[in-house]
Design a protein around this motif. Sequence first.
Motif, PDB file in Angstrom:
ATOM      1  N   UNK A   1       0.844  -1.197   0.000  1.00 58.92           N
ATOM      2  CA  UNK A   1       0.000   0.000   0.000  1.00 58.92           C
ATOM      3  C   UNK A   1       0.876   1.243   0.000  1.00 58.92           C
ATOM      4  N   UNK A   2       0.580   2.154  -0.915  1.00 61.73           N
ATOM      5  CA  UNK A   2       1.281   3.435  -0.893  1.00 61.73           C
ATOM      6  C   UNK A   2       0.292   4.591  -0.839  1.00 61.73           C
ATOM      7  N   UNK A   3      -0.623   4.480   0.110  1.00 61.32           N
ATOM      8  CA  UNK A   3      -1.455   5.623   0.466  1.00 61.32           C
ATOM      9  C   UNK A   3      -0.665   6.448   1.474  1.00 61.32           C
TER      10      UNK A   3
ATOM     11  N   UNK B   1      -0.254  -0.215  -4.558  1.00 61.81           N
ATOM     12  CA  UNK B   1      -1.631   0.223  -4.738  1.00 61.81           C
ATOM     13  C   UNK B   1      -1.833   1.505  -3.952  1.00 61.81           C
ATOM     14  N   UNK B   2      -3.028   2.078  -4.093  1.00 59.90           N
ATOM     15  CA  UNK B   2      -3.410   3.189  -3.239  1.00 59.90           C
ATOM     16  C   UNK B   2      -3.961   2.635  -1.941  1.00 59.90           C
ATOM     17  N   UNK B   3      -4.668   3.482  -1.225  1.00 57.16           N
ATOM     18  CA  UNK B   3      -5.116   3.160   0.124  1.00 57.16           C
ATOM     19  C   UNK B   3      -6.070   1.970   0.172  1.00 57.16           C
ATOM     20  N   UNK B   4      -5.769   1.014   1.037  1.00 59.75           N
ATOM     21  CA  UNK B   4      -6.653  -0.115   1.283  1.00 59.75           C
ATOM     22  C   UNK B   4      -7.769   0.265   2.257  1.00 59.75           C
ATOM     23  N   UNK B   5      -7.630   1.385   2.872  1.00 59.37           N
ATOM     24  CA  UNK B   5      -8.627   1.829   3.831  1.00 59.37           C
ATOM     25  C   UNK B   5      -8.339   1.433   5.258  1.00 59.37           C
TER      26      UNK B   5
ATOM     27  N   UNK C   1     -18.069  -2.358  -1.186  1.00 58.73           N
ATOM     28  CA  UNK C   1     -17.177  -1.374  -1.801  1.00 58.73           C
ATOM     29  C   UNK C   1     -17.518  -1.147  -3.274  1.00 58.73           C
ATOM     30  N   UNK C   2     -18.118   0.003  -3.551  1.00 58.00           N
ATOM     31  CA  UNK C   2     -18.460   0.364  -4.924  1.00 58.00           C
ATOM     32  C   UNK C   2     -17.463   1.387  -5.450  1.00 58.00           C
ATOM     33  N   UNK C   3     -17.408   2.552  -4.791  1.00 51.33           N
ATOM     34  CA  UNK C   3     -16.422   3.521  -5.300  1.00 51.33           C
ATOM     35  C   UNK C   3     -15.032   3.240  -4.727  1.00 51.33           C
ATOM     36  N   UNK C   4     -14.956   2.382  -3.745  1.00 51.47           N
ATOM     37  CA  UNK C   4     -13.627   1.986  -3.252  1.00 51.47           C
ATOM     38  C   UNK C   4     -13.175   0.676  -3.894  1.00 51.47           C
ATOM     39  N   UNK C   5     -13.938   0.205  -4.897  1.00 51.48           N
ATOM     40  CA  UNK C   5     -13.649  -1.123  -5.458  1.00 51.48           C
ATOM     41  C   UNK C   5     -12.225  -1.265  -5.985  1.00 51.48           C
ATOM     42  N   UNK C   6     -11.685  -0.169  -6.506  1.00 47.51           N
ATOM     43  CA  UNK C   6     -10.335  -0.235  -7.071  1.00 47.51           C
ATOM     44  C   UNK C   6      -9.255   0.195  -6.087  1.00 47.51           C
ATOM     45  N   UNK C   7      -9.667   0.824  -4.970  1.00 44.80           N
ATOM     46  CA  UNK C   7      -8.685   1.339  -4.017  1.00 44.80           C
ATOM     47  C   UNK C   7      -8.021   0.167  -3.300  1.00 44.80           C
ATOM     48  N   UNK C   8      -6.715   0.099  -3.417  1.00 47.97           N
ATOM     49  CA  UNK C   8      -5.994  -1.019  -2.801  1.00 47.97           C
ATOM     50  C   UNK C   8      -5.924  -2.220  -3.722  1.00 47.97           C
TER      51      UNK C   8
ATOM     52  N   UNK D   1      -8.215   9.605  -0.075  1.00 48.61           N
ATOM     53  CA  UNK D   1      -7.889   8.207  -0.338  1.00 48.61           C
ATOM     54  C   UNK D   1      -8.358   7.771  -1.717  1.00 48.61           C
ATOM     55  N   UNK D   2      -9.517   8.266  -2.140  1.00 50.73           N
ATOM     56  CA  UNK D   2     -10.016   7.892  -3.468  1.00 50.73           C
ATOM     57  C   UNK D   2      -9.096   8.472  -4.546  1.00 50.73           C
ATOM     58  N   UNK D   3      -8.695   9.723  -4.369  1.00 49.76           N
ATOM     59  CA  UNK D   3      -7.808  10.320  -5.374  1.00 49.76           C
ATOM     60  C   UNK D   3      -6.440   9.637  -5.384  1.00 49.76           C
TER      61      UNK D   3
END
Lengths: 635, 165
Positions: free
Chosen positions: A16-18, A50-54, A121-128, A211-213
């Motif tokens: 993760x590289x958030x 990846x970006x943020x896994x949350x 997870x809909x809009x976070x589906x790709x995050x992480x 996090x989304x961005x």
Amino acid sequence: MTAEKPASAGRTIYVCQGTGCVSGKSQQITEALSKAIARQGLAGVKVDFTGCHGFCEQGPVVVVEPEGIFYAHVTVEDVPEIVTSHLRDGKPVTRLFYKDPVTGEAIPNHKDIKFYSKQQRIILRNCGVINPEKLEDYTAAGGYASLKKILQGLTPEQVIAEIKRSGLRGRGGAGFSTGTKWELCRNVPGDQKYMICNADEGDPGAFMDRSIMEGDPYSVIEGLTIAAYAIGASEGYVYIRAEYPLAVKRVRLAIQQAEKEGYLGQNILGSNFSFAIHVKEGAGAFVCGEETALMASIEGKRGMPRTRPPYPAVSGLWGKPTTINNVKSLAYVPVIIARGADWYAGIGTDKSKGTCVFALTGKIANSGLIEVPMGIKLREIIYEIGGGIPGGKKFKAVQTGGPSGGCLPEAYLDQSVDYESLTAAGSMMGSGGMVVMDEETCMVDVARYFLSFTQAESCGKCVPCRIGTKQMLDILERICGGEGVKEDIALLQRLGEEIKAGSLCALGQTAPNPVLTTLRYFMDEYKAHIEEKRCPAGVCPKLIHYYILPDKCEGCGICARECPAGAVVGGKRMVHIIDQEKCVKCGNCLEICPEKFSAIVKVSGEKPDVPDKPIPVKAKTKAAETKLPDTAAEL
Amino acid sequence: MTPLVTDNLTDSEVAEKLKGILSHHAGERHELIPILQETQQHFHYLPAAAIREIARFLNLTESAVYGVSTFYAQFKLTPLGKKVIRVCRGTACHVRGAGKVLGEIEKTLGVKAGGTTDDMEYTLETVACIGACALAPTMTVDGETYGKMTPKRITEVLGDGGKTG
């Protein structure tokens, strides 16, 4: 994809590289992994980020796919073991597994972690999941299919009708229908229109948009492009806080890549539609999250709100018809176009459709970013996804809506989370901050905290907001300082109502909410501060005192050495005492006192029986007979 | 209307350096904030001479540029220290003890929030929220984030630049 050793074949290890994980050295972890894998000659293993896994609380987070092994709190020192044991020999490193805060059970797979399994997870589906700097990752996951779909066969009116039918409402806080907002702008005649993404996420305690961005900037850009097509805009802006450098970097990169691939620019994908996006960095003014202030800021002016109407749809940026949507609202758009309005409208409640994203923080075991269906109960979020309050402490309140929202007590835990229910309870959905507070959080202090924020961020245009918030803050500071008077409560209520009625923009209209809701639900704490000069949570420095219990102190002297104010007096084998005049209430002594003695207590509104001067430890028998009041012991 | 500044650069030196920044702007009003941001990035604050030059370039009054400079928290009219520490005062950080972290730094450096140490090594600021709430309480030093701070970790962070464990 052939590997030298079968156990390692076909694996990808994602780091993760958030922002959260980067602060835990995740970039160094990525480098160390690449080197170690190369050294061991594990040809079939890829390293990616990846970006943020949350799940920032557990960071730095490393995930090994396809088996879905989730490693928490990884350090550079753990890298050799992960590579040798897991990637080479096929034996996952159990000591790095996530441990359930309730059961203590180690859970290897992220799909089984309650924090994730209860989410939708809909809009976070790709995050992480995707690499946020690789456009091909996004398109492989279905990205830009929606833009293609509309450019090949949907009119702007059809796009608007679809978004309206989905029931999508603005995620910036107000909850206005996104489709209707677009339609209003579409219907205004004009040769030049602007489409703006509001990424000025300023609420303290909120990091959803960031996090989304950082995790999936492409969805936001695709949503913004579809919105521009719908309203008829040829130019767009993303207005991002300068405090989010990584988000700025990834959004800029996503725009450049989209331009290169023909998803932005002239005649997008061979159609007649042209659209260009500019990035504007905010300069540190909370009020710029308000749409008219945001536009003034893009124009290079002081970011002060103006009266509406005219609404931006009619007269916005440089007087042209303009639509402004929040990051999350736009991120939903490609998914709704791809999966259909009916699918989206099937999630959530009657009036609040779809999911909502919250930054779950504060006194909660599983801090992080979550996405849940509208209508979920606060209790499910806090106790099932959030894992409850750490340290066996008792829940006191949950704060939603940031400085515009309110604090809800335990009685509201079974409240449905949706626009209407939260507003009815005196709070609001807001942009997605959700801060949990426990018994050690003082609600008067929380109200004071929010007021200090809004007071400092008031742009000064409206007198009730500029001066009224200052008056309210002064009163709250007096109450926290033990100088409150009975009349203060009525005065706070009156000022609050007047500021709400007399302010132009949402900043002033909502600034009193944290005070009004705490007055409504936590009046006993205000009364304790005012009438008994007592802070029940033990927070307000002027109302708390630290004492050393003579029957427990062994005279070790550690507290005296740690005291920054020189307030602890004692001597070898002497029962120490704290000079209350000198004490700065830092709490160092309480923290440092060895657990086997636990001789220091924090009390408010009472005083345990302690000697005036240091006495020899052996002579303390008499003092030991005096008992502490129960409440003092609890504190 | 002239901001209070104490700097070693002469006005002509500032104007010279500013030329490079202004050369890739067209001179339109909406460029003001990006220009101020680039200027601050270069000088680490906004020298008075720079404000004059920018006003001339954009055909604005100095007071208009000054008004924008003072409206936004990002812009500084006095030189900053070599290292800038920002302590987050977000809600999550607040309830997890940001006040104590700030107090400890103020004590260690001997300056209050908003101040710069006499040796110009450190400037201490607070920030509304850096959005790393899950790691609360947080602070940044020259843009690098440090999470789960405690008063005890301050010397470690300021001492050798050690990072989150």
